[in-house]
Scaffold this active site. Structure first.
Site, PDB file in Angstrom:
ATOM      1  N   TYR A  91       0.814  -1.210   0.000  1.00  0.00           N
ATOM      2  CA  TYR A  91       0.000   0.000   0.000  1.00  0.00           C
ATOM      3  C   TYR A  91       0.853   1.268   0.000  1.00  0.00           C
ATOM      4  CZ  TYR A  91      -3.813  -3.170   1.001  1.00  0.00           C
ATOM      5  OH  TYR A  91      -4.729  -4.192   0.922  1.00  0.00           O
ATOM      6  N   TYR A 464     -11.807  -0.372  -0.479  1.00  0.00           N
ATOM      7  CA  TYR A 464     -11.795   0.186   0.874  1.00  0.00           C
ATOM      8  C   TYR A 464     -10.402   0.664   1.269  1.00  0.00           C
ATOM      9  CZ  TYR A 464      -9.224  -3.601   3.187  1.00  0.00           C
ATOM     10  OH  TYR A 464      -8.244  -4.466   3.600  1.00  0.00           O
ATOM     11  N   ARG A 465      -9.412   0.404   0.450  1.00  0.00           N
ATOM     12  CA  ARG A 465      -8.014   0.631   0.817  1.00  0.00           C
ATOM     13  C   ARG A 465      -7.197   0.479  -0.449  1.00  0.00           C
ATOM     14  NH1 ARG A 465      -5.179  -3.665   4.995  1.00  0.00           N
ATOM     15  NH2 ARG A 465      -3.450  -2.402   5.755  1.00  0.00           N
TER      16      ARG A 465
END
Length: 521
Positions: A91, A464-465
């Site tokens: 991420y 969501y991410r």
């Protein structure tokens, strides 16, 4: 220093002046602006190695030093990007959204305060899952953690990015109870009951009075979180469960439609995750042991791998926690339901207090072996994740899988996917594992990811991410009323951080000072 990344409209001389001021308030040993330092804070799994490079980093050790850093950042209008431990791999890791930002490394802040009676903990950003686990074991505390599959990150950082685990406390963000936050102007705010100076309920009641702000600091850039309260699960009397393997890709439908009602009824209180064969096999073997064929793996190779390790096309582990008599009653319902779903294999497992501990994510034991999957292709391995949120419906899950699997084959990638249960939703986590030394493969990742986002949005599903590269893309996909949510987020950002110094671009929130940078990125 000539190649030092700089924020837009900032000169090297201005950065040097800010660095000297950081050293004055922190000491030179807590400031990192050499070439090696900058490389150290780059994203290890970056798809585009030219993006998101920091100008340097600073590492405060206390609340007061965080305030001092923000004071310097405001004086120089220099963006800083807070990280807890920088282990959010896939991420963005340690890297900032905006190249040239200074990383605000909070990993030295490692205080732990534990309320044994109530089962709450107050942690600073640098407290990792191993740190908290060791603290609980060392003090013989009757509580279990919930940990993610790769557990070397920050307890706080994981919760603030909506990370998940596998126990009844597996939705970590839900277990946040009270934050301490330093705003951009240096003011310290405590949320919930912490807003009262002498309340003993800061970690007990999450709402307080007026608007609830805990969730406003999740995945946001409105402030720097320096303390987080969290609830932990009391150590259960027993742990009983089933490990189930299913043979065919289309079995995903019956798995979702069987487990979903059990979850919604709260017979099953944990957060189970249905994973495909590669999620299990990629930590045990590598691709080159099976084939050198280009493109996505054939069914013949997949079948050979499954036979070697005796695994289904899909597998899921279901666990019951708490009093043994209650667990045994629930197990009967679980066994009947899963047996009727037609698994190829179903194995029961049980543990009770006094037995040797089963060290796994199911018992809240930190692990890191899941990171082995990045070695699947060889070379410098990495991954990013595409994770849209779906209804808890078997037909919807199967259709999403088929669309996504077809795209993996189209782009020549081996499919690693899972469907993680919340109480009412599914999160379809698709890992794009890659070899950073394979130039052709790396050239396919960005168009592949963008295609998956478009496919999902066409069906009403959104992430969501996401990775730093795609925060604007995902934020823009939330398009109700012309992006009203994004406009509200920007308004809050401008009010709390008018100079735009805290993590510009995080979750697609730039603030007015940098908004044009985000629009042109």
């Amino acid at each position: 220093m000539a190649d030092t990344p700089l924020p837009p409209r900032m000169t090297l001389a201005q950065l040097d002046a800010a660095r000297r001021d950081f050293e004055a308030v922190l000491g030179a040993s807590q400031c990192f602006f050499e070439d090696l330092d900058r490389r150290t804070y780059q994203d290890k799994f970056a798809v585009d190695d030219s993006a998101h490079h920091p100008a340097g980093a600073v590492a405060p050790e206390s609340l007061e030093q965080v305030q001092a850093v923000l004071r310097v950042a405001n004086e120089h209008r220099l963006p800083v990007f807070p990280i807890a431990r920088g282990k959010n791999l896939g991420y963005g890791g340690t890297a900032p959204v905006m190249a040239g930002s200074v990383v605000l490394d909070l990993s030295r802040m490692k205080a732990i305060e534990f309320d044994e009676e109530m089962g709450t903990v107050l942690v600073e950003p640098g407290v990792g899952f191993y740190d908290l686990y060791d603290y609980v074991q060392r003090n013989n505390l009757p509580y279990w953690l919930s940990v993610p599959a790769n557990s070397w990150g920050s307890v706080m950082g994981n919760a603030l990015d909506r990370g998940v685990g596998y126990t009844p406390y597996g939705e970590h963000t839900r277990n946040i109870c009270g934050l301490e936050v330093v705003l951009a102007n240096g003011e310290v705010v405590r949320t919930g009951m912490g807003a009262a100076a002498n309340a003993p309920t800061w970690q007990l009641y999450p709402f307080g009075f007026g608007p609830g702000w805990d969730q406003a600091f999740v995945q946001s850039n409105f402030g720097v979180v320096t303390k987080m309260g969290m609830w932990l699960m009391p150590a259960p009397e027993s742990l009983i469960g089933l490990d189930c393997e299913f043979d065919r890709p289309e079995d995903l439908k019956v798995m979702v439609d069987t487990i979903g009602p059990l979850r919604r009824e709260r017979i099953l209180q944990q957060s189970p995750s249905i994973g495909n064969w590669m999620r299990a096999a990629a930590v045990l073997t590598t691709r080159d042991e099976w084939t050198d064929e280009p493109g996505a793996l054939s069914d013949t190779v997949i079948d050979a791998i499954r036979r070697r390790f005796d695994i289904g096309w899909w597998g899921v582990s279901l666990r019951l926690y708490g009093r043994e008599d209650i667990n045994r009653a629930a197990l009967g319902h679980l066994r009947t339901a899963m047996g009727n779903a037609g698994p190829m294999k179903m194995v029961e497992t049980e543990w009770r207090q006094g037995d040797p501990m089963q060290y796994s994510t199911w018992t809240g034991t930190p692990v890191t072996f899941a990171m082995q999957n990045v070695n699947w292709y060889g070379g410098r391995g990495g991954h990013i994740g595409f994770s849209p949120v779906l209804p808890q419906d078997g037909d919807a899950a199967l259709a999403q899988f088929r669309r996504t699997y077809a795209r993996y084959q189209e782009y020549g990638m081996d499919y690693q996917g899972s469907f993680a249960f919340g109480e009412r939703h599914l999160t379809n986590v698709n890992a794009m594992v890659f070899n950073k030394d394979d130039r052709a493969q790396m050239g396919r990742i960005d168009p592949f990811f963008r295609q998956l986002v478009a496919d999902a949005a066409e069906n009403g599903y959104y992430e969501y991410r996401t990775h730093l590269d795609y925060m604007d893309l995902v934020a823009e996909s939330y398009d109700f009323n012309g992006g009203a949510l994004q406009r509200m987020n920007e308004s809050v950002k401008d009010a709390l951080d008018p100079n735009g110094i805290i993590a510009p671009g995080k979750s697609g929130i730039w603030g007015s000072r940098w908004r044009s940078e985000g629009e042109s990125a």
